[in-house]
Scaffold this active site. Structure first.
Site, mmCIF file in Angstrom:
data_model
loop_
_atom_site.group_PDB
_atom_site.id
_atom_site.type_symbol
_atom_site.label_atom_id
_atom_site.label_comp_id
_atom_site.label_asym_id
_atom_site.label_seq_id
_atom_site.Cartn_x
_atom_site.Cartn_y
_atom_site.Cartn_z
ATOM 1 N N SER A 163 0.818 -1.211 0.000
ATOM 2 C CA SER A 163 0.000 0.000 0.000
ATOM 3 C C SER A 163 0.856 1.267 0.000
ATOM 4 O O SER A 163 1.917 1.317 0.632
ATOM 5 C CB SER A 163 -0.868 -0.002 1.252
ATOM 6 N N GLU A 175 0.346 3.648 1.721
ATOM 7 C CA GLU A 175 0.436 4.115 3.109
ATOM 8 C C GLU A 175 1.788 3.767 3.743
ATOM 9 O O GLU A 175 2.140 4.325 4.775
ATOM 10 C CB GLU A 175 -0.700 3.517 3.944
ATOM 11 N N TYR A 231 -2.029 1.278 10.093
ATOM 12 C CA TYR A 231 -2.213 0.516 8.857
ATOM 13 C C TYR A 231 -0.924 0.537 8.028
ATOM 14 O O TYR A 231 -0.442 -0.500 7.559
ATOM 15 C CB TYR A 231 -3.370 1.129 8.061
HETATM 16 P P1 GDP Z 1 -7.575 5.201 3.240
HETATM 17 O O1 GDP Z 1 -7.070 6.337 4.077
HETATM 18 O O2 GDP Z 1 -6.641 4.842 2.151
HETATM 19 O O3 GDP Z 1 -8.032 4.019 4.051
HETATM 20 O O4 GDP Z 1 -8.871 5.737 2.456
HETATM 21 P P2 GDP Z 1 -10.086 6.631 2.964
HETATM 22 O O5 GDP Z 1 -11.053 6.655 1.831
HETATM 23 O O6 GDP Z 1 -10.612 6.162 4.275
HETATM 24 O O7 GDP Z 1 -9.454 8.094 3.195
HETATM 25 C C1 GDP Z 1 -8.868 8.827 2.149
HETATM 26 C C2 GDP Z 1 -8.620 10.239 2.618
HETATM 27 O O8 GDP Z 1 -9.859 10.891 2.867
HETATM 28 C C3 GDP Z 1 -7.822 10.352 3.936
HETATM 29 O O9 GDP Z 1 -6.871 11.359 3.792
HETATM 30 C C4 GDP Z 1 -8.881 10.781 4.953
HETATM 31 O O10 GDP Z 1 -8.356 11.555 6.046
HETATM 32 C C5 GDP Z 1 -9.762 11.623 4.079
HETATM 33 N N1 GDP Z 1 -11.119 11.835 4.624
HETATM 34 C C6 GDP Z 1 -11.732 13.036 4.776
HETATM 35 N N2 GDP Z 1 -12.955 12.880 5.301
HETATM 36 C C7 GDP Z 1 -13.126 11.541 5.488
HETATM 37 C C8 GDP Z 1 -14.220 10.777 5.991
HETATM 38 O O11 GDP Z 1 -15.261 11.284 6.375
HETATM 39 N N3 GDP Z 1 -14.050 9.411 6.007
HETATM 40 C C9 GDP Z 1 -12.896 8.821 5.573
HETATM 41 N N4 GDP Z 1 -12.803 7.478 5.594
HETATM 42 N N5 GDP Z 1 -11.845 9.534 5.109
HETATM 43 C C10 GDP Z 1 -11.958 10.876 5.050
#
Ligand code: GDP
Length: 324
Positions: free
Chosen positions: A127, A129, A151
């Site tokens: 990933s 990440e 993660y």
């Molecule tokens: P992941 O971080 O790769 O697991 O994917 P996500 O879709 O959960 O998050 C992608 C980005 O969206 C990150 O930088 C989060 O901080 C941002 N983000 C902003 N608002 C939200 C929210 O309401 N939910 C989530 N899941 N992510 C958010």
């Protein structure tokens, strides 16, 4: 007929991969979490013909016996905690499943290869990440591993273990995936959260989407394209690490704008988003963008779906769901 074993088969990528391999005539076995009957049922209705096995990824003994019994030619490790947000709530579970679980899968494949005397090829779903708050942009295979989330740290361990087993003689490729989405994304991810809400707001004409970091910039691609990269990487003659990304970033606010516009909310899209601190993370990489030049050159891989099209497909799917 070739046999494949997929961990995380009920997830977004696992289900697309299972369908793809079945269509090629591969016998597909998959690992599902004990008690995950609903996800297993949904997958079986989508891809009848796959063989599911219940098992805990954290139990190396059971996993070893299972892999020895199945005798796969290809092993895909996609399992683990998939949400960065959730990993902050469950850091130990994340380390156990996304980190140590990968070691168990690699060890099982290595043992099978040793005992059977035939080559077993593996794909570790790595990933972006693992790069965390990267000092250079875009990130590629040489970017230092410096995670900033539980993660990312778990995936970094798994990534290093994949390299360790490669050094030991196991054919292990890794795909360093940047964010990749589809209508099969769970609502815990920001993309699907936005498209599901946009479809609802579009239908009702009212409502807001509460979000966290609107300025986070991500490189969002189309999940089936990323599954294609996995298959190409694992079957390439020389196992290696491949960044899989579109090379373009958009912010969370851009995503929300595109989704709300698609749902018919045009110029007043801003009225429908709100920041709620509950969705902010202790740490969040500000920008992640990948350079997939190596995958393009060595695997002949190309992303086929751009940002607007990706958002459009997800919103349209959520609008259809509402109508049905
Ligand atoms: P992941 O971080 O790769 O697991 O994917 P996500 O879709 O959960 O998050 C992608 C980005 O969206 C990150 O930088 C989060 O901080 C941002 N983000 C902003 N608002 C939200 C929210 O309401 N939910 C989530 N899941 N992510 C958010």
């Amino acid at each position: 007929m070739p046999r494949a074993f997929i961990t995380g088969i009920t997830g977004q990528d696992g289900s697309y991969l299972a369908e793809r391999l079945l269509a090629e005539g591969v016998v597909v076995h998959g690992l599902v979490r004990p008690g995950d009957d609903q996800a297993a049922g949904a997958l079986l209705s989508r891809a009848p013909g796959i063989v599911l096995h219940e098992g805990d990824l954290g139990d190396a003994g059971i996993l070893g016996r299972l892999v020895a019994d199945i005798g796969p030619d290809e092993v895909y490790n996609l399992a683990g905690i998939s949400s960065v947000a959730f990993s902050w709530q469950e850091p130990v579970l994340t380390a156990r499943l996304s980190g140590v679980g990968a070691a168990a899968v690699l060890e099982a494949a290595w043992r099978l290869q040793e005992d059977s005397g035939r080559r077993v090829v593996c794909l570790q779903a790595s990933s972006a990440e693992i790069f965390g708050d990267a000092a250079t942009s875009p990130q590629d295979e040489s970017t230092p591993v410096r995670p900033v989330s539980p993660y990312g740290a778990a995936k970094a361990f798994a990534h290093h273990m994949a390299c360790v087993y490669r050094g030991r003689g196991l054919h292990v490729a890794t795909c360093i995936f940047f964010n990749h989405e589809s209508p099969r994304r769970p609502l815990a991810f920001v993309t699907r959260k936005i498209t599901a809400a946009a479809a609802r707001i579009g239908a009702q004409g009212t409502g807001v989407i509460q979000l966290g970091n609107l300025e986070a910039a991500r490189d969002w691609g189309w999940a089936p394209d990323y599954v294609d990269a996995m298959v190409r990487a694992v079957r390439h003659e020389h196992p290696s690490d491949y960044v899989v990304a579109t090379g373009r970033t958009h912010t969370v606010a851009d995503f929300a704008e595109a989704a709300l516009r698609r749902a018919g909310l045009g110029d007043d899209w801003r009225d429908h988003i709100e920041v709620n601190a509950e969705f902010l993370r202790p740490m969040d990489a500000p920008t992640l963008v990948g350079n997939a030049g190596k995958a393009r050159r060595e695997l002949g891989w190309e992303p086929t779906v751009g940002f607007e099209e990706l958002v459009g497909r997800m919103v349209d799917h959520d609008m259809e769901l509402l109508q049905s």
